[in-house]
Design a protein around this motif. Structure first.
Motif, PDB file in Angstrom:
ATOM      1  N   LYS A 111      -5.831  -1.135  -1.060  1.00 54.53           N
ATOM      2  CA  LYS A 111      -6.842  -0.072  -1.222  1.00 54.53           C
ATOM      3  C   LYS A 111      -6.471   0.980   0.023  1.00 54.53           C
ATOM      4  CE  LYS A 111     -10.897  -2.137   0.694  1.00 54.53           C
ATOM      5  NZ  LYS A 111     -12.412  -2.343   0.372  1.00 54.53           N
ATOM      6  N   GLU A 112      -6.537   2.220  -0.173  1.00 53.50           N
ATOM      7  CA  GLU A 112      -6.133   3.168   0.663  1.00 53.50           C
ATOM      8  C   GLU A 112      -7.261   4.314   0.665  1.00 53.50           C
ATOM      9  OE1 GLU A 112      -2.393   5.884   2.488  1.00 53.50           O
ATOM     10  OE2 GLU A 112      -2.155   4.524   0.882  1.00 53.50           O
ATOM     11  N   LYS A 113      -7.774   4.784   1.614  1.00 52.19           N
ATOM     12  CA  LYS A 113      -8.998   5.885   1.704  1.00 52.19           C
ATOM     13  C   LYS A 113      -8.218   7.117   2.108  1.00 52.19           C
ATOM     14  CE  LYS A 113     -13.108   7.220   3.249  1.00 52.19           C
ATOM     15  NZ  LYS A 113     -14.435   7.187   4.052  1.00 52.19           N
TER      16      LYS A 113
ATOM     17  N   THR B  79      -9.420   5.839  -8.587  1.00 51.75           N
ATOM     18  CA  THR B  79     -10.574   5.787  -7.671  1.00 51.75           C
ATOM     19  C   THR B  79     -11.742   4.646  -8.198  1.00 51.75           C
ATOM     20  OG1 THR B  79     -12.083   7.398  -8.602  1.00 51.75           O
ATOM     21  CG2 THR B  79     -10.509   8.434  -7.083  1.00 51.75           C
TER      22      THR B  79
ATOM     23  N   VAL C 257     -11.763   6.314  -2.342  1.00 52.64           N
ATOM     24  CA  VAL C 257     -10.664   5.069  -1.820  1.00 52.64           C
ATOM     25  C   VAL C 257     -10.052   4.925  -3.261  1.00 52.64           C
ATOM     26  CG1 VAL C 257     -10.832   2.654  -1.728  1.00 52.64           C
ATOM     27  CG2 VAL C 257     -12.395   4.078  -0.477  1.00 52.64           C
ATOM     28  N   TYR C 258      -8.560   4.764  -3.124  1.00 50.74           N
ATOM     29  CA  TYR C 258      -7.650   4.582  -4.300  1.00 50.74           C
ATOM     30  C   TYR C 258      -7.169   3.168  -4.128  1.00 50.74           C
ATOM     31  CZ  TYR C 258      -7.435   9.536  -4.614  1.00 50.74           C
ATOM     32  OH  TYR C 258      -7.918  10.918  -4.734  1.00 50.74           O
TER      33      TYR C 258
ATOM     34  N   ARG D  48       0.777  -1.115  -0.024  1.00 49.63           N
ATOM     35  CA  ARG D  48       0.016  -0.029   0.160  1.00 49.63           C
ATOM     36  C   ARG D  48       0.891   1.223  -0.021  1.00 49.63           C
ATOM     37  NH1 ARG D  48      -4.025  -2.368   4.401  1.00 49.63           N
ATOM     38  NH2 ARG D  48      -5.159  -3.554   3.105  1.00 49.63           N
TER      39      ARG D  48
ATOM     40  N   ASN E  43     -16.125  -3.127  -5.773  1.00 51.72           N
ATOM     41  CA  ASN E  43     -15.595  -3.226  -4.316  1.00 51.72           C
ATOM     42  C   ASN E  43     -15.432  -4.874  -4.097  1.00 51.72           C
ATOM     43  OD1 ASN E  43     -15.205  -0.821  -3.161  1.00 51.72           O
ATOM     44  ND2 ASN E  43     -17.566  -0.379  -3.169  1.00 51.72           N
TER      45      ASN E  43
END
Length: 190
Positions: A169-171, A143, A176-177, A133, A159
């Motif tokens: 994934k990273e918010k 996104t 959310v990317y 990540r 999702n």
């Protein structure tokens, strides 16, 4: 008696706002901040003394509790430093098991409470995923809405695919990317 023309830029230790002091030893911007700091210091000293008194009062009891397997809710409060309501909530949620021997005779297995406070061990896979990540930059990511637009998929489907293939994934903020390279492999491959 003369006045000093010195104006030393400092930051108040209480409110952390910048101010100009007239002496090197000035620590606070006003009497109000100095009073607040004094009251906070005295409050902490009082709390520390109270804790020491409680520890002195219960030293023998704590030593005895260390040897017993089952303890009461009150003894758990003393031993683990958590409130009665928290213990009762954990019992109600069935996080910890208890035995009710009668009114005010609830007993808890001490080992179960100790397990709650034991350190969490992170698997190597989780470490690798967290490192993955960190490797991706915002420019190298889509996104969720961008993925759904590009590949004509429903956001909920996107999702599910992300969760299924364990794509990192990273918010950040409201978005959310997910990494472009991982998404392209999955959606172009299908």
């Amino acid at each position: 008696m003369g006045f000093s023309n010195l104006k030393i830029p400092k930051i108040c230790e209480q409110c952390e706002k910048p101010f100009e002091a007239k002496t090197m030893t000035t620590r606070f911007c006003s009497h109000l901040c100095a009073d607040k700091n004094y009251k906070n210091r005295k409050k902490k000293e009082k709390e520390l003394k109270e804790r020491e008194k409680v520890l002195e009062k219960y030293v023998d009891k704590i030593a005895v509790l260390q040897l017993r397997e089952f303890i009461s809710v009150g003894e758990a409060v003393i031993l683990f430093g958590i409130s009665k309501s928290t213990i009762h909530r954990l019992i109600k949620r069935k996080v910890i098991r208890s035995v009710n021997l009668g009114e005010r005779l609830t007993r808890i297995n001490k080992l179960e409470l100790e397990k709650l406070f034991s350190p969490i061990i992170i698997d190597e896979k989780e470490k690798q995923e967290s490192e993955l990540r960190k490797k991706y930059k915002k420019e190298d990511c889509y996104t969720i809405s961008q993925v759904s637009e590009k590949f004509g998929a429903n956001p909920s489907t996107v999702n599910r695919v992300i969760d299924k293939f364990k794509i990192p994934k990273e918010k950040i903020g409201n978005f959310v990317y997910v990494p472009k390279s991982e998404i392209d492999k999955i959606f172009i491959g299908k």
